[in-house]
Design a protein around this motif. Sequence first.
Motif, PDB file in Angstrom:
ATOM      1  N   PHE A  11       0.840  -1.195   0.000  1.00  0.00           N
ATOM      2  CA  PHE A  11       0.000   0.000   0.000  1.00  0.00           C
ATOM      3  C   PHE A  11       0.879   1.251   0.000  1.00  0.00           C
ATOM      4  O   PHE A  11       1.844   1.348   0.767  1.00  0.00           O
ATOM      5  N   VAL A  12       0.511   2.214  -0.848  1.00  0.00           N
ATOM      6  CA  VAL A  12       1.306   3.427  -1.045  1.00  0.00           C
ATOM      7  C   VAL A  12       0.416   4.637  -0.769  1.00  0.00           C
ATOM      8  O   VAL A  12      -0.585   4.858  -1.454  1.00  0.00           O
ATOM      9  N   HIS A  13       0.776   5.428   0.213  1.00  0.00           N
ATOM     10  CA  HIS A  13      -0.062   6.516   0.727  1.00  0.00           C
ATOM     11  C   HIS A  13      -0.120   7.721  -0.203  1.00  0.00           C
ATOM     12  O   HIS A  13       0.659   7.850  -1.157  1.00  0.00           O
ATOM     13  N   GLY A  14      -1.018   8.629   0.138  1.00  0.00           N
ATOM     14  CA  GLY A  14      -1.217   9.834  -0.646  1.00  0.00           C
ATOM     15  C   GLY A  14      -0.443  11.034  -0.126  1.00  0.00           C
ATOM     16  O   GLY A  14       0.353  10.945   0.822  1.00  0.00           O
ATOM     17  N   THR A  15      -0.699  12.176  -0.740  1.00  0.00           N
ATOM     18  CA  THR A  15      -0.017  13.425  -0.429  1.00  0.00           C
ATOM     19  C   THR A  15      -0.059  13.742   1.054  1.00  0.00           C
ATOM     20  O   THR A  15      -1.117  13.675   1.688  1.00  0.00           O
ATOM     21  N   ARG A  16       1.087  14.072   1.607  1.00  0.00           N
ATOM     22  CA  ARG A  16       1.353  14.534   2.969  1.00  0.00           C
ATOM     23  C   ARG A  16       1.215  13.453   4.027  1.00  0.00           C
ATOM     24  O   ARG A  16       1.618  13.661   5.180  1.00  0.00           O
ATOM     25  N   PHE A  17       0.640  12.300   3.705  1.00  0.00           N
ATOM     26  CA  PHE A  17       0.410  11.255   4.691  1.00  0.00           C
ATOM     27  C   PHE A  17       1.614  10.322   4.810  1.00  0.00           C
ATOM     28  O   PHE A  17       2.729  10.665   4.441  1.00  0.00           O
ATOM     29  N   SER A  18       1.372   9.131   5.337  1.00  0.00           N
ATOM     30  CA  SER A  18       2.417   8.130   5.540  1.00  0.00           C
ATOM     31  C   SER A  18       1.770   6.756   5.511  1.00  0.00           C
ATOM     32  O   SER A  18       0.571   6.621   5.222  1.00  0.00           O
ATOM     33  N   ALA A  19       2.558   5.749   5.841  1.00  0.00           N
ATOM     34  CA  ALA A  19       2.027   4.385   5.875  1.00  0.00           C
ATOM     35  C   ALA A  19       0.834   4.265   6.817  1.00  0.00           C
ATOM     36  O   ALA A  19      -0.021   3.391   6.639  1.00  0.00           O
ATOM     37  N   GLY A  20       0.749   5.142   7.819  1.00  0.00           N
ATOM     38  CA  GLY A  20      -0.372   5.096   8.754  1.00  0.00           C
ATOM     39  C   GLY A  20      -1.732   5.265   8.107  1.00  0.00           C
ATOM     40  O   GLY A  20      -2.749   4.871   8.686  1.00  0.00           O
ATOM     41  N   GLN A  21      -1.781   5.826   6.895  1.00  0.00           N
ATOM     42  CA  GLN A  21      -3.047   5.982   6.179  1.00  0.00           C
ATOM     43  C   GLN A  21      -3.762   4.641   6.006  1.00  0.00           C
ATOM     44  O   GLN A  21      -4.991   4.598   5.903  1.00  0.00           O
ATOM     45  N   TRP A  22      -2.992   3.563   5.974  1.00  0.00           N
ATOM     46  CA  TRP A  22      -3.551   2.250   5.636  1.00  0.00           C
ATOM     47  C   TRP A  22      -3.767   1.357   6.843  1.00  0.00           C
ATOM     48  O   TRP A  22      -3.959   0.141   6.676  1.00  0.00           O
ATOM     49  N   SER A  23      -3.764   1.896   8.051  1.00  0.00           N
ATOM     50  CA  SER A  23      -3.849   1.046   9.246  1.00  0.00           C
ATOM     51  C   SER A  23      -5.106   0.183   9.247  1.00  0.00           C
ATOM     52  O   SER A  23      -5.054  -1.002   9.615  1.00  0.00           O
ATOM     53  N   THR A  24      -6.232   0.748   8.822  1.00  0.00           N
ATOM     54  CA  THR A  24      -7.480  -0.025   8.814  1.00  0.00           C
ATOM     55  C   THR A  24      -7.414  -1.147   7.794  1.00  0.00           C
ATOM     56  O   THR A  24      -7.848  -2.280   8.061  1.00  0.00           O
ATOM     57  N   THR A 107      -2.349  14.917 -15.010  1.00  0.00           N
ATOM     58  CA  THR A 107      -1.602  16.013 -14.382  1.00  0.00           C
ATOM     59  C   THR A 107      -0.921  16.877 -15.432  1.00  0.00           C
ATOM     60  O   THR A 107      -0.001  17.634 -15.124  1.00  0.00           O
ATOM     61  N   ARG A 108      -1.391  16.774 -16.674  1.00  0.00           N
ATOM     62  CA  ARG A 108      -0.835  17.569 -17.768  1.00  0.00           C
ATOM     63  C   ARG A 108      -1.769  18.718 -18.139  1.00  0.00           C
ATOM     64  O   ARG A 108      -2.972  18.669 -17.882  1.00  0.00           O
ATOM     65  N   GLY A 109      -1.222  19.734 -18.768  1.00  0.00           N
ATOM     66  CA  GLY A 109      -2.017  20.814 -19.329  1.00  0.00           C
ATOM     67  C   GLY A 109      -2.775  21.619 -18.293  1.00  0.00           C
ATOM     68  O   GLY A 109      -2.360  21.759 -17.138  1.00  0.00           O
ATOM     69  N   ALA A 162       7.780  19.705  -3.775  1.00  0.00           N
ATOM     70  CA  ALA A 162       8.696  18.950  -4.639  1.00  0.00           C
ATOM     71  C   ALA A 162       8.002  17.755  -5.269  1.00  0.00           C
ATOM     72  O   ALA A 162       8.219  17.438  -6.449  1.00  0.00           O
ATOM     73  N   ALA A 163       7.150  17.077  -4.484  1.00  0.00           N
ATOM     74  CA  ALA A 163       6.473  15.888  -5.002  1.00  0.00           C
ATOM     75  C   ALA A 163       5.545  16.244  -6.151  1.00  0.00           C
ATOM     76  O   ALA A 163       5.585  15.631  -7.225  1.00  0.00           O
ATOM     77  N   TRP A 164       4.718  17.260  -5.953  1.00  0.00           N
ATOM     78  CA  TRP A 164       3.769  17.600  -7.012  1.00  0.00           C
ATOM     79  C   TRP A 164       4.440  18.317  -8.179  1.00  0.00           C
ATOM     80  O   TRP A 164       3.968  18.229  -9.313  1.00  0.00           O
ATOM     81  N   ASP A 165       5.561  18.973  -7.911  1.00  0.00           N
ATOM     82  CA  ASP A 165       6.296  19.588  -9.016  1.00  0.00           C
ATOM     83  C   ASP A 165       6.783  18.518  -9.992  1.00  0.00           C
ATOM     84  O   ASP A 165       6.784  18.732 -11.212  1.00  0.00           O
ATOM     85  N   GLU A 166       7.169  17.340  -9.464  1.00  0.00           N
ATOM     86  CA  GLU A 166       7.619  16.271 -10.350  1.00  0.00           C
ATOM     87  C   GLU A 166       6.445  15.543 -11.010  1.00  0.00           C
ATOM     88  O   GLU A 166       6.541  15.102 -12.159  1.00  0.00           O
ATOM     89  N   VAL A 167       5.344  15.412 -10.293  1.00  0.00           N
ATOM     90  CA  VAL A 167       4.182  14.702 -10.839  1.00  0.00           C
ATOM     91  C   VAL A 167       3.478  15.533 -11.904  1.00  0.00           C
ATOM     92  O   VAL A 167       3.010  15.006 -12.925  1.00  0.00           O
ATOM     93  N   ILE A 168       3.397  16.848 -11.701  1.00  0.00           N
ATOM     94  CA  ILE A 168       2.705  17.716 -12.651  1.00  0.00           C
ATOM     95  C   ILE A 168       3.400  17.656 -14.014  1.00  0.00           C
ATOM     96  O   ILE A 168       4.619  17.762 -14.124  1.00  0.00           O
TER      97      ILE A 168
END
Length: 243
Positions: A11-24, A107-109, A162-168
């Motif tokens: 499981f891979v978490h979303g923006t600003r979160f961590s592995a804890g997002q998936w505890s449930t 994430t383009r245009g 930095a993360a969204w700058d690379e994804v955009i």
Amino acid sequence: MTAVDAVPMVFVHGTRFSAGQWSTQLAALRDEFPVAAVDLPGHGERSAQSWSLAAATEIIASAVDSLDRGPALVVGHSLGGYASLEFARHRPERLRGLVLAGASASTRGLRAAPYRWVARQVPRVSADRLTRWNDRLLRRLHPPEVVDATIRSGYAFHTLPAAWDEVIGRFDAGAMRHVKAPVLILNGEKDTVFRSDEAEFARAHPRARVELIPRARHLANFDAPDVFTDAVRRFARELAAGD
């Protein structure tokens, strides 16, 4: 399904979160499946690490290898979904299936403008204030057993630009053509932004399907944790049955 047949999951978490997002999800699935959740670079226990999609790919690959069960089902939410697409492109031999949750928007245009605006605003607000806002929001919308692990793990606001700058500018439906494994596009029904291109993403892959979680928003695994988990479980069982 025997324990030997069970599909491993990362499981891979979303923006600003961590592995804890998936505890449930981890608690609900670990009796049937080998499971792991990662901290992406710059997040959680990797807070001091610099962000890059290349590093994210290696982290996901290491988590797959740590389960020692061969290729895994990778479940990625939002930023983690785009990182999982990058992993699928560069490590196809380690991927058994892919769940894209809240990550089927280009994430383009011009569509990238909202992400770019948010990424620019975050550094203008103190981390303490952002933490208080996020804590209050999560506690208001979700029960403690769903969000406490996320709140305890803290937030990676410093990594967001930095993360969204690379994804955009990097991902659109064409990214699906690089995925060799079956795909479940799993979105909250009310996540109008991050499911805006889900039909195009699905059409770009011969073994992709879309499943919506009723009344759920972007954080569908918080809004409807049991429904989200059941969808992942069913997909994993389908992968095992199809082998």
